[in-house]
Scaffold this motif. Structure first.
Motif, mmCIF file in Angstrom:
data_model
loop_
_atom_site.group_PDB
_atom_site.id
_atom_site.type_symbol
_atom_site.label_atom_id
_atom_site.label_comp_id
_atom_site.label_asym_id
_atom_site.label_seq_id
_atom_site.Cartn_x
_atom_site.Cartn_y
_atom_site.Cartn_z
ATOM 1 N N THR A 138 0.832 -1.206 0.000
ATOM 2 C CA THR A 138 0.000 0.000 0.000
ATOM 3 C C THR A 138 0.862 1.250 0.000
ATOM 4 O O THR A 138 0.604 2.208 -0.751
ATOM 5 N N LEU A 139 1.895 1.277 0.837
ATOM 6 C CA LEU A 139 2.788 2.430 0.886
ATOM 7 C C LEU A 139 3.529 2.585 -0.437
ATOM 8 O O LEU A 139 3.700 3.700 -0.952
ATOM 9 N N LEU A 140 3.939 1.461 -0.995
ATOM 10 C CA LEU A 140 4.679 1.504 -2.251
ATOM 11 C C LEU A 140 3.789 1.946 -3.409
ATOM 12 O O LEU A 140 4.256 2.629 -4.327
ATOM 13 N N ASP A 141 2.517 1.583 -3.377
ATOM 14 C CA ASP A 141 1.589 2.057 -4.404
ATOM 15 C C ASP A 141 1.551 3.580 -4.439
ATOM 16 O O ASP A 141 1.502 4.194 -5.505
ATOM 17 N N ARG A 142 1.537 4.192 -3.256
ATOM 18 C CA ARG A 142 1.488 5.647 -3.180
ATOM 19 C C ARG A 142 2.768 6.263 -3.749
ATOM 20 O O ARG A 142 2.733 7.251 -4.465
ATOM 21 N N LEU A 143 3.919 5.685 -3.395
ATOM 22 C CA LEU A 143 5.179 6.210 -3.908
ATOM 23 C C LEU A 143 5.274 6.019 -5.412
ATOM 24 O O LEU A 143 5.678 6.930 -6.147
ATOM 25 N N ASN A 144 4.874 4.862 -5.892
ATOM 26 C CA ASN A 144 4.934 4.590 -7.325
ATOM 27 C C ASN A 144 4.053 5.568 -8.099
ATOM 28 O O ASN A 144 4.434 6.068 -9.165
ATOM 29 N N GLN A 145 2.878 5.880 -7.549
ATOM 30 C CA GLN A 145 1.992 6.851 -8.188
ATOM 31 C C GLN A 145 2.637 8.240 -8.217
ATOM 32 O O GLN A 145 2.563 8.946 -9.229
ATOM 33 N N ALA A 146 3.276 8.623 -7.107
ATOM 34 C CA ALA A 146 3.933 9.930 -7.056
ATOM 35 C C ALA A 146 5.069 10.018 -8.078
ATOM 36 O O ALA A 146 5.269 11.071 -8.709
ATOM 37 N N LEU A 147 5.798 8.938 -8.257
ATOM 38 C CA LEU A 147 6.888 8.933 -9.231
ATOM 39 C C LEU A 147 6.346 9.069 -10.647
ATOM 40 O O LEU A 147 6.946 9.744 -11.490
ATOM 41 N N ASN A 148 5.213 8.447 -10.916
ATOM 42 C CA ASN A 148 4.594 8.573 -12.237
ATOM 43 C C ASN A 148 4.136 10.004 -12.491
ATOM 44 O O ASN A 148 4.346 10.563 -13.578
ATOM 45 N N ILE A 149 3.503 10.610 -11.484
ATOM 46 C CA ILE A 149 3.030 11.985 -11.632
ATOM 47 C C ILE A 149 4.212 12.931 -11.833
ATOM 48 O O ILE A 149 4.145 13.869 -12.639
ATOM 49 N N ALA A 150 5.310 12.673 -11.102
ATOM 50 C CA ALA A 150 6.492 13.534 -11.195
ATOM 51 C C ALA A 150 7.332 13.253 -12.433
ATOM 52 O O ALA A 150 8.307 13.958 -12.696
ATOM 53 N N GLU A 151 6.944 12.226 -13.203
ATOM 54 C CA GLU A 151 7.701 11.817 -14.389
ATOM 55 C C GLU A 151 9.159 11.581 -14.033
ATOM 56 O O GLU A 151 10.096 12.042 -14.710
ATOM 57 N N ALA A 152 9.361 10.855 -12.945
ATOM 58 C CA ALA A 152 10.713 10.592 -12.455
ATOM 59 C C ALA A 152 11.478 9.711 -13.429
ATOM 60 O O ALA A 152 10.966 8.706 -13.921
ATOM 61 N N GLU A 153 12.710 10.094 -13.687
ATOM 62 C CA GLU A 153 13.567 9.313 -14.575
ATOM 63 C C GLU A 153 14.184 8.147 -13.806
ATOM 64 O O GLU A 153 14.473 8.250 -12.621
ATOM 65 N N ALA A 154 14.371 7.047 -14.500
ATOM 66 C CA ALA A 154 14.982 5.881 -13.872
ATOM 67 C C ALA A 154 16.447 6.171 -13.547
ATOM 68 O O ALA A 154 17.200 6.629 -14.410
ATOM 69 N N PRO A 155 16.869 5.922 -12.311
ATOM 70 C CA PRO A 155 18.271 6.140 -11.948
ATOM 71 C C PRO A 155 19.148 4.973 -12.385
ATOM 72 O O PRO A 155 18.648 3.895 -12.738
ATOM 73 N N ASP A 156 20.443 5.185 -12.344
ATOM 74 C CA ASP A 156 21.372 4.082 -12.583
ATOM 75 C C ASP A 156 21.382 3.121 -11.398
ATOM 76 O O ASP A 156 21.522 1.911 -11.576
ATOM 77 N N LEU A 157 21.242 3.682 -10.182
ATOM 78 C CA LEU A 157 21.285 2.883 -8.966
ATOM 79 C C LEU A 157 20.224 3.362 -7.984
ATOM 80 O O LEU A 157 20.007 4.570 -7.839
ATOM 81 N N LEU A 158 19.584 2.424 -7.308
ATOM 82 C CA LEU A 158 18.634 2.722 -6.241
ATOM 83 C C LEU A 158 19.230 2.200 -4.935
ATOM 84 O O LEU A 158 19.489 0.998 -4.808
ATOM 85 N N LEU A 159 19.448 3.103 -3.968
ATOM 86 C CA LEU A 159 20.111 2.738 -2.718
ATOM 87 C C LEU A 159 19.175 2.955 -1.533
ATOM 88 O O LEU A 159 18.756 4.087 -1.289
ATOM 89 N N PRO A 160 18.835 1.915 -0.781
ATOM 90 C CA PRO A 160 18.052 2.119 0.442
ATOM 91 C C PRO A 160 18.941 2.666 1.552
ATOM 92 O O PRO A 160 20.137 2.350 1.616
ATOM 93 N N VAL A 161 18.370 3.487 2.424
ATOM 94 C CA VAL A 161 19.118 3.981 3.579
ATOM 95 C C VAL A 161 19.403 2.802 4.503
ATOM 96 O O VAL A 161 18.467 2.095 4.917
ATOM 97 N N PRO A 162 20.661 2.542 4.842
ATOM 98 C CA PRO A 162 20.980 1.378 5.678
ATOM 99 C C PRO A 162 20.713 1.635 7.156
ATOM 100 O O PRO A 162 20.728 2.775 7.624
ATOM 101 N N LEU A 163 20.481 0.555 7.895
ATOM 102 C CA LEU A 163 20.352 0.596 9.340
ATOM 103 C C LEU A 163 21.646 0.109 9.985
ATOM 104 O O LEU A 163 22.418 -0.629 9.367
ATOM 105 N N SER A 164 21.859 0.504 11.219
ATOM 106 C CA SER A 164 22.975 -0.060 11.976
ATOM 107 C C SER A 164 22.643 -1.510 12.306
ATOM 108 O O SER A 164 21.468 -1.896 12.367
#
Length: 251
Positions: free
Chosen positions: A111-137
């Protein structure tokens, strides 16, 4: 008198099972085929104008204006080329994100990802070369059982055919929880807390990199990561987040 801040209490097994049961909206509890029903999405997930570089909410008059920026970013540009946020970190998303992050409610990821994916579509976000998640300790990863940002990033990568690299960005120093610190101390708290896998630093030169996190507030964490990536030669650094606080009172 100082009081000890307790970690969020994990729900009992029965409660976790009930949270995973389909049929009820997680917000209004009406019967629904989705985790959040269409009526609640219409009410609480409408797109709003946001600052191009920090994703802070902007006045409605700036809706549709490309690359509009907030006053703070006009005064001092952050180290991010762009930030995209799907939601305000307010009711009901603040509670749902807390459940997802601290209470093992992994079923809310889609559900959370659906919202983000929709926002990226609206923003016409370009695909990056790399997607990096913020790491945890390592300690915080043991406490939670999973990295909520990595869970979002790897699923988004499958949806949008992106390259997710969870081991390239490292957290090399444990830090206090940002939410427990005054706003002015948060930048110092995460300073030099991140690094890159030494043998792979060269992979970033000239790259378009997106850093993904669940919530952005003061931006201190994402700004510090962006500086590390730029020092390694990344050409374009963006932040994609599920939610952005309406102000900078939290992190």
């Amino acid at each position: 008198m100082l009081t000890r801040r307790l970690a969020p209490v994990k729900p009992a097994f029965v409660e976790r099972v009930l949270m995973r049961c389909p049929g009820q909206c997680a917000v209004c509890r009406a019967w629904s085929r989705q985790q959040v029903c269409s009526e609640c999405l219409q009410r609480y997930a409408r797109p709003v104008p946001r600052c191009w570089t920090c994703a802070a909410r902007l006045p409605p008059a700036l809706a549709g204006r490309r690359e509009a920026k907030c006053g703070s970013c006009l005064r001092e540009a952050p180290p991010l080329d762009r930030s995209i946020a799907a939601l305000d970190y307010s009711f009901p998303w603040d509670g749902l994100l807390q459940h997802y992050k601290f209470h093992q409610a992994i079923e809310l990821r889609e559900t959370l990802l659906d919202r983000l994916n929709q926002a990226l579509n609206i923003a016409e976000a370009e695909a990056p070369d790399l997607l990096l998640p913020v790491p945890l300790s390592p300690r915080r990863l043991r406490e939670r059982g999973y990295n909520q940002s990595f869970e979002l990033a790897r699923t988004l990568a499958r949806r949008r055919k992106l390259i997710c690299e969870p081991e390239l960005l490292l957290r090399v120093r444990s830090t206090a929880q940002q939410a427990q610190l005054p706003l002015k101390e948060r930048g110092q708290n995460v300073k030099q807390a991140f690094a890159l896998e030494p043998g792979r630093i060269g992979e970033l030169r000239g790259c378009h990199v997106v850093v993904l996190d669940d919530v952005m507030t003061s931006g201190a964490t994402l700004f510090e990561i962006a500086r590390v990536l730029r020092q390694a030669g990344a050409l374009n650094v963006q932040a994609w987040v599920v939610a952005r606080t309406p102000d900078t009172a939290l992190d």
